[in-house]
Design a protein around this motif. Structure first.
Motif, PDB file in Angstrom:
ATOM      1  N   ILE A  38       0.861  -1.177   0.000  1.00  0.00           N
ATOM      2  CA  ILE A  38       0.000   0.000   0.000  1.00  0.00           C
ATOM      3  C   ILE A  38       0.903   1.234   0.000  1.00  0.00           C
ATOM      4  N   THR A  39       0.857   1.984  -1.090  1.00  0.00           N
ATOM      5  CA  THR A  39       1.712   3.166  -1.207  1.00  0.00           C
ATOM      6  C   THR A  39       0.930   4.470  -1.174  1.00  0.00           C
ATOM      7  N   SER A  40      -0.411   4.372  -1.174  1.00  0.00           N
ATOM      8  CA  SER A  40      -1.230   5.588  -1.169  1.00  0.00           C
ATOM      9  C   SER A  40      -2.613   5.280  -0.618  1.00  0.00           C
ATOM     10  N   ALA A  41      -3.352   6.342  -0.321  1.00  0.00           N
ATOM     11  CA  ALA A  41      -4.730   6.180   0.135  1.00  0.00           C
ATOM     12  C   ALA A  41      -5.574   5.521  -0.954  1.00  0.00           C
ATOM     13  N   ASP A  42      -5.268   5.810  -2.215  1.00  0.00           N
ATOM     14  CA  ASP A  42      -5.995   5.179  -3.323  1.00  0.00           C
ATOM     15  C   ASP A  42      -5.720   3.677  -3.375  1.00  0.00           C
ATOM     16  N   ASP A  43      -4.451   3.281  -3.133  1.00  0.00           N
ATOM     17  CA  ASP A  43      -4.120   1.848  -3.068  1.00  0.00           C
ATOM     18  C   ASP A  43      -4.946   1.166  -1.985  1.00  0.00           C
ATOM     19  N   LEU A  44      -5.013   1.802  -0.814  1.00  0.00           N
ATOM     20  CA  LEU A  44      -5.763   1.226   0.293  1.00  0.00           C
ATOM     21  C   LEU A  44      -7.236   1.108  -0.066  1.00  0.00           C
ATOM     22  N   ALA A  45      -7.815   2.156  -0.618  1.00  0.00           N
ATOM     23  CA  ALA A  45      -9.238   2.137  -0.984  1.00  0.00           C
ATOM     24  C   ALA A  45      -9.514   1.028  -1.999  1.00  0.00           C
ATOM     25  N   ALA A  46      -8.639   0.856  -2.978  1.00  0.00           N
ATOM     26  CA  ALA A  46      -8.823  -0.190  -3.993  1.00  0.00           C
ATOM     27  C   ALA A  46      -8.722  -1.577  -3.362  1.00  0.00           C
ATOM     28  N   TRP A  47      -7.737  -1.768  -2.483  1.00  0.00           N
ATOM     29  CA  TRP A  47      -7.562  -3.073  -1.848  1.00  0.00           C
ATOM     30  C   TRP A  47      -8.750  -3.391  -0.953  1.00  0.00           C
ATOM     31  N   ALA A  55     -11.767  -2.285  -1.279  1.00  0.00           N
ATOM     32  CA  ALA A  55     -12.931  -2.531  -2.130  1.00  0.00           C
ATOM     33  C   ALA A  55     -12.958  -3.977  -2.638  1.00  0.00           C
ATOM     34  N   GLU A  56     -11.795  -4.599  -2.742  1.00  0.00           N
ATOM     35  CA  GLU A  56     -11.701  -5.997  -3.177  1.00  0.00           C
ATOM     36  C   GLU A  56     -12.068  -6.977  -2.065  1.00  0.00           C
ATOM     37  N   ARG A  57     -12.056  -6.531  -0.829  1.00  0.00           N
ATOM     38  CA  ARG A  57     -12.320  -7.387   0.321  1.00  0.00           C
ATOM     39  C   ARG A  57     -13.828  -7.575   0.484  1.00  0.00           C
ATOM     40  N   PRO A  58     -14.259  -8.715   0.988  1.00  0.00           N
ATOM     41  CA  PRO A  58     -15.679  -8.891   1.309  1.00  0.00           C
ATOM     42  C   PRO A  58     -16.106  -7.834   2.335  1.00  0.00           C
ATOM     43  N   ALA A  59     -17.326  -7.359   2.235  1.00  0.00           N
ATOM     44  CA  ALA A  59     -17.818  -6.272   3.098  1.00  0.00           C
ATOM     45  C   ALA A  59     -17.636  -6.579   4.579  1.00  0.00           C
ATOM     46  N   ASP A  60     -17.913  -7.818   5.004  1.00  0.00           N
ATOM     47  CA  ASP A  60     -17.800  -8.147   6.431  1.00  0.00           C
ATOM     48  C   ASP A  60     -16.342  -8.177   6.895  1.00  0.00           C
ATOM     49  N   GLU A  61     -15.405  -8.313   5.984  1.00  0.00           N
ATOM     50  CA  GLU A  61     -13.980  -8.338   6.335  1.00  0.00           C
ATOM     51  C   GLU A  61     -13.428  -6.925   6.560  1.00  0.00           C
ATOM     52  N   ARG A  62     -14.047  -5.922   5.959  1.00  0.00           N
ATOM     53  CA  ARG A  62     -13.546  -4.545   6.069  1.00  0.00           C
ATOM     54  C   ARG A  62     -13.690  -3.970   7.472  1.00  0.00           C
ATOM     55  N   ASP A  63     -14.557  -4.577   8.282  1.00  0.00           N
ATOM     56  CA  ASP A  63     -14.810  -4.075   9.632  1.00  0.00           C
ATOM     57  C   ASP A  63     -13.929  -4.714  10.694  1.00  0.00           C
TER      58      ASP A  63
END
Length: 158
Positions: A14-23, A25-33
């Motif tokens: 992860i090199t930027s906030a955009d990288d983090l947001a993209a990664w 977004a690829e995760r299942p919704a329940d995993e993001r929490d």
């Protein structure tokens, strides 16, 4: 555990906030929490993997500057770090590894709490070699009751 690591397949850098947001977004919704596994590799890069991943796999078997768990929260449309700790029983990073974490988060443009929110103190027993988590400033080995050193003694992280 090292036998199961596939070289060349580390956690996502992860090199930027955009990288983090993209990664994320690829995760299942329940995993993001829930928290994610992180390492700071020897190049200073932040690498992320799902929580149930091993830190050594996230680091592709290599040494690290720090490791632990990290949690993100959405704040005004941007992701920021809300919780971060050095919980990694594979690497047992010292609490003094925070500057490496902060530098990686700063380079990525991610706001963070300024220190480990869940610091863990690790020590190796000089008598039996057991790795210990020190709780409530009780510096005694859980396996043999020997006194644990005041200073971190697990060698270079990784």
């Amino acid at each position: 555990m090292l036998d199961r690591v596939r070289p060349g397949r580390p956690g996502r850098e992860i090199t930027s906030a955009d990288d983090l947001a993209a990664w994320l977004a690829e995760r299942p919704a329940d995993e993001r929490d829930e928290p994610f596994t992180f390492v700071i590799d020897t190049g200073g890069a932040l690498r992320l993997a799902p929580r149930r991943s091993e830190h050594v796999a996230c680091a592709a078997g290599g040494p690290v500057l720090s490791a632990g768990e990290i949690e993100f929260a959405r704040d005004g449309g941007r992701w920021s770090v809300c919780e971060v700790g050095n919980q990694s029983t594979g690497y047992c990073p010292d609490v003094t590894s925070w500057p490496a974490v902060a530098a990686a988060l700063d380079r990525a443009g991610l706001e963070h709490p300024g220190g480990f929110t869940r610091p863990i103190v690790f020590r190796r027993c000089p008598r039996c070699g057991q790795h210990n988590i020190v709780k409530d400033d009780h510096f005694a080995c859980a396996a043999c009751a020997a006194a644990l050193p005041a200073a971190w003694n697990l060698g270079p992280t990784g």
